[in-house]
Design an enzyme around this catalytic site. Sequence first.
Site, PDB file in Angstrom:
ATOM      1  N   GLU A   1      -4.268   1.761  -8.909  1.00 37.72           N
ATOM      2  CA  GLU A   1      -5.584   1.973  -8.156  1.00 37.72           C
ATOM      3  C   GLU A   1      -5.509   3.276  -7.361  1.00 37.72           C
ATOM      4  O   GLU A   1      -6.434   4.216  -7.434  1.00 37.72           O
ATOM      5  CB  GLU A   1      -6.156   0.757  -7.312  1.00 37.72           C
ATOM      6  CG  GLU A   1      -7.366   1.063  -6.462  1.00 37.72           C
ATOM      7  CD  GLU A   1      -8.641   0.631  -6.679  1.00 37.72           C
ATOM      8  OE1 GLU A   1      -9.535   1.070  -6.247  1.00 37.72           O
ATOM      9  OE2 GLU A   1      -8.682  -0.159  -7.715  1.00 37.72           O
TER      10      GLU A   1
ATOM     11  N   GLN B   1       0.663  -1.275  -0.142  1.00 38.41           N
ATOM     12  CA  GLN B   1      -0.187  -0.076   0.016  1.00 38.41           C
ATOM     13  C   GLN B   1       0.818   1.261   0.124  1.00 38.41           C
ATOM     14  O   GLN B   1       1.616   1.582   0.845  1.00 38.41           O
ATOM     15  CB  GLN B   1      -0.678   0.030   1.228  1.00 38.41           C
ATOM     16  CG  GLN B   1      -1.508   1.228   1.489  1.00 38.41           C
ATOM     17  CD  GLN B   1      -2.611   1.702   0.717  1.00 38.41           C
ATOM     18  OE1 GLN B   1      -2.196   2.573  -0.250  1.00 38.41           O
ATOM     19  NE2 GLN B   1      -3.843   1.431   0.840  1.00 38.41           N
TER      20      GLN B   1
ATOM     21  N   ARG C   1      -6.741   7.679  -7.265  1.00 32.38           N
ATOM     22  CA  ARG C   1      -7.650   8.556  -6.141  1.00 32.38           C
ATOM     23  C   ARG C   1      -7.354   9.931  -6.227  1.00 32.38           C
ATOM     24  O   ARG C   1      -6.492  10.447  -6.646  1.00 32.38           O
ATOM     25  CB  ARG C   1      -7.333   7.842  -4.884  1.00 32.38           C
ATOM     26  CG  ARG C   1      -7.629   6.448  -4.807  1.00 32.38           C
ATOM     27  CD  ARG C   1      -7.141   5.959  -3.442  1.00 32.38           C
ATOM     28  NE  ARG C   1      -7.964   6.811  -2.344  1.00 32.38           N
ATOM     29  CZ  ARG C   1      -8.919   6.174  -2.103  1.00 32.38           C
ATOM     30  NH1 ARG C   1      -9.644   5.232  -2.149  1.00 32.38           N
ATOM     31  NH2 ARG C   1      -9.824   6.888  -0.871  1.00 32.38           N
TER      32      ARG C   1
ATOM     33  N   GLY D   1      -8.799  -0.501  -1.066  1.00 32.06           N
ATOM     34  CA  GLY D   1      -9.943  -0.390  -0.224  1.00 32.06           C
ATOM     35  C   GLY D   1      -9.704  -0.411   1.214  1.00 32.06           C
ATOM     36  O   GLY D   1     -10.506  -0.993   2.139  1.00 32.06           O
ATOM     37  N   GLU D   2      -8.416   0.084   1.522  1.00 31.55           N
ATOM     38  CA  GLU D   2      -7.978   0.119   2.822  1.00 31.55           C
ATOM     39  C   GLU D   2      -8.548   0.979   3.757  1.00 31.55           C
ATOM     40  O   GLU D   2      -8.918   0.599   5.009  1.00 31.55           O
ATOM     41  CB  GLU D   2      -6.398   0.224   3.127  1.00 31.55           C
ATOM     42  CG  GLU D   2      -6.063   0.179   4.849  1.00 31.55           C
ATOM     43  CD  GLU D   2      -4.529  -0.062   4.476  1.00 31.55           C
ATOM     44  OE1 GLU D   2      -4.040   0.128   5.424  1.00 31.55           O
ATOM     45  OE2 GLU D   2      -3.807  -0.158   3.417  1.00 31.55           O
TER      46      GLU D   2
END
Length: 301
Positions: A129, A54, A133, A95-96
């Site tokens: 991903e 991440q 954002r 989706g953390e």
Amino acid sequence: MAKATKKQALGRGLSALLKDPEKDITSASDKNADKVVGNIIELEIDAIEVNPFQPRTTFNEEALQELATSIRELGIIQPITVRKTGVNQFQLISGERRFRASKLVGLKTVPAYVRLANDQESLEMALVENIQRHDLDPIEVALSYQRLIEEIKLTQGQLSERVGKKRSTIANYLRLLKLDPMIQTGMKDGFLSMGHGRALVNIDDLSDQLDIYEQILTKKLSVRATEKLVQDYKNSGSTSPQEKETLEIPKHIKTGKKDFSDYFGAKIDIKIGKKGNGKITIPFSSEEDFNRIKKLINSEK
């Protein structure tokens, strides 16, 4: 309502399938793989681990609490994405924030898309991903681009196609990583905009970058005012309106500066005050580089 209930029941059925060690699904060619990949499955939160790849390292606690409140009232609207790592073992791909907020609420299960991916694919999916954002700060985006280039071995051209950004945009983000680490932290904390960073990166000397950074904060300079200050510096070689007084650097300090640079493997900067006092600056380019320098210092104790 019946359709939603049926879909949820299907998710629970697939969840049970993933717990069966005799029917473990490890690749797309395995039996029942088509029932798992691409479907929304209710997974136990305790069976999911955080993605070590991440790129985001900080999460706003207030925003997490707001998301937790929304999940408590409305549930999880967008499922998280995970990759299967073992029998009933999964790792987050994206989706953390939703995952963390769900734990705050006390949920036992979360809806998830399951993917079968190796570490490199997982890293690439997580990075791409996150780049899409809108709430990432410029340094987080720049670090994500850097990791895609260095760890996935993408060229800037390939990266441009992968994330849908112009090569010039990617290059501008990557240049931000040349800023002094303190300034990068200032951008992460929201004290500086990307426009400020793009102006400062035109100054090679890190100590002069910091001098202008302090002026930006104390005088609350706009991006345009910062660009003018940087241009004045490049024309005069000074970071202040008045020309800096030139001080003769003693020979022993010149020699010591070279020794420091050779020892730490970095371009050490030394500033001398009028009274013979001064400051030594040791730059580092990453967390690994910082730990390398710290290890060198600790070895001398």
